[in-house]
Write an enzyme that holds these catalytic residues in place. Sequence first.
Site, PDB file in Angstrom:
ATOM      1  CB  THR A  31      -0.985   0.126   1.168  1.00 33.92           C
ATOM      2  OG1 THR A  31      -1.716  -1.005   1.052  1.00 33.92           O
ATOM      3  CG2 THR A  31      -1.767   1.476   1.196  1.00 33.92           C
ATOM      4  CG  PHE A  81       0.145   4.590   3.614  1.00 33.15           C
ATOM      5  CD1 PHE A  81       0.755   3.404   3.604  1.00 33.15           C
ATOM      6  CD2 PHE A  81      -0.913   4.780   4.454  1.00 33.15           C
ATOM      7  CE1 PHE A  81       0.413   2.141   3.858  1.00 33.15           C
ATOM      8  CE2 PHE A  81      -1.453   3.550   5.064  1.00 33.15           C
ATOM      9  CZ  PHE A  81      -0.906   2.452   4.900  1.00 33.15           C
TER      10      PHE A  81
HETATM   11  O1  LIG Z   1      -7.405   0.153   8.497  1.00 35.53           O
HETATM   12  C1  LIG Z   1      -6.215   0.431   8.332  1.00 35.53           C
HETATM   13  O2  LIG Z   1      -5.616  -0.336   9.215  1.00 35.53           O
HETATM   14  C2  LIG Z   1      -5.462   1.162   7.548  1.00 35.53           C
HETATM   15  O3  LIG Z   1      -4.548   1.738   7.687  1.00 35.53           O
HETATM   16  C3  LIG Z   1      -6.016   1.225   6.247  1.00 35.53           C
HETATM   17  C4  LIG Z   1      -5.550   0.130   5.380  1.00 35.53           C
HETATM   18  C5  LIG Z   1      -6.282  -0.959   5.145  1.00 35.53           C
HETATM   19  C6  LIG Z   1      -5.800  -2.128   4.449  1.00 35.53           C
HETATM   20  C7  LIG Z   1      -4.485  -1.954   3.983  1.00 35.53           C
HETATM   21  C8  LIG Z   1      -3.942  -0.863   4.063  1.00 35.53           C
HETATM   22  C9  LIG Z   1      -4.420   0.379   4.622  1.00 35.53           C
END
Ligand SMILES: O=C(O)C(=O)Cc1ccccc1
Length: 414
Positions: free
Chosen positions: A282, A284
């Site tokens: 992911t 960010f």
């Molecule tokens: O829900 C979380 O922990 C988040 O930070 C959002 C997320 C959810 C799934 C993958 C990456 C980030």
Amino acid sequence: MAATTTSRAPATPLHNRINPKPWPSNQRVISNFNPMIPRSERRRTLAVLATLRRDNRDDESHNAIEGKNKNSIELQSLLEDFPYELNSKDSNSLPRPLTSTYFSNSVSDGSRLRVAYQGVHGAYSETAAEKAYPNCEAVPCGQFDTAFEAVERWLVDRAVLPIENSLGGSIHRNYDLVLRHRLHIVGEVKLAIRHCLLANHGIKVQDLKRVLSHPQALAQCENTLTRLGMVREAVDDTAGAAKFVAFHKLNDTGAVASSTAARIYGMNILAEDIQDDSDNVTRFLVLAREPIIPGTDRLFKTSIVFSLEEGPGMLFKALAVFAMRDINLTKLCSFLGNFCCLFLLIESRPLQKQALQMLDDNNNGFPKRFPYLFYVDFEASMADQKAQNALGHLKEIATFLRVLGSYPAGITMS
Ligand SMILES: O=C(O)C(=O)Cc1ccccc1
């Protein structure tokens, strides 16, 4: 750690105020997931904000379950109770360029950098915040909007939000938030995401009928969860799901979250690495009030958003400004909009009314009839002449152009 129930609401950040996030129709929403903390409890003075520091964070997570969390201050309520005048008498409220502080973990007065993220302690976004700023004070927020507002109102220094995933594609709502708010992208973090199936101690996989998690996490574990025949329910964040299951001592419900969340909320890990693809990353974004001054000492990326007049070859012309200068586009697209079928590295988004309104207010002559916005990331710094030239050229073609940020390209971290 056993979870005990109390009459007081847990320190879960508040619910979404603006738009609920979309999730697949086969997922039910727990609408009363985050009970409101009594207003009297939420009314705190600004001085209390200092207690947001996570000095006793492990205690905090423990206490959170028991409803004793000192850090139960809701950023949302702080925003409501102390709008705008916050820090107005504080000399630190003067805008500062970020070059001097970007790669350090403290602001210039010696205090730790405060980084807002959406979710509760143990969320992946918190990990991303700590990867970006290893010694930062990560501040949980109920919703993304709250994290953005917290930066805008000087409650925190940065916000971190997930923007795209290698399996699930772009998080469109967060792109829209970036557009609607006037923050600048000052960095990116790429985090390898490893989901676990969590349950309370003594619970076996066969006991579980449903599983809670963030919609992205549920989507990333689609195959595993289907194989296990579990009903999925979407909640605000992965760690919040774990906390909920632990707090309510649920026997028939599990959570998809990280091993960190399992440790924090005293849960058992029934299965590790349950995401459908082991290469699950992911990305960010890190956002701040001021842009960083772009450099050329390392690989920089620049993110832009633009719109075009309708017409033959318009998108081709727009993209040519980068191609003719050998500038690489890096925005990966998994959502195929009208134009994306042709260009997999660019993403078109139908222009939402709210975004249009925002742009209209600030940009005279914005073409209301044009239905698409394009988000592009390219590999060049705004300090690089060829990037300046490309954007100068694009400006001649585009009906609207905004540079969202020019920042050091991130590497994938585990
Ligand atoms: O829900 C979380 O922990 C988040 O930070 C959002 C997320 C959810 C799934 C993958 C990456 C980030």
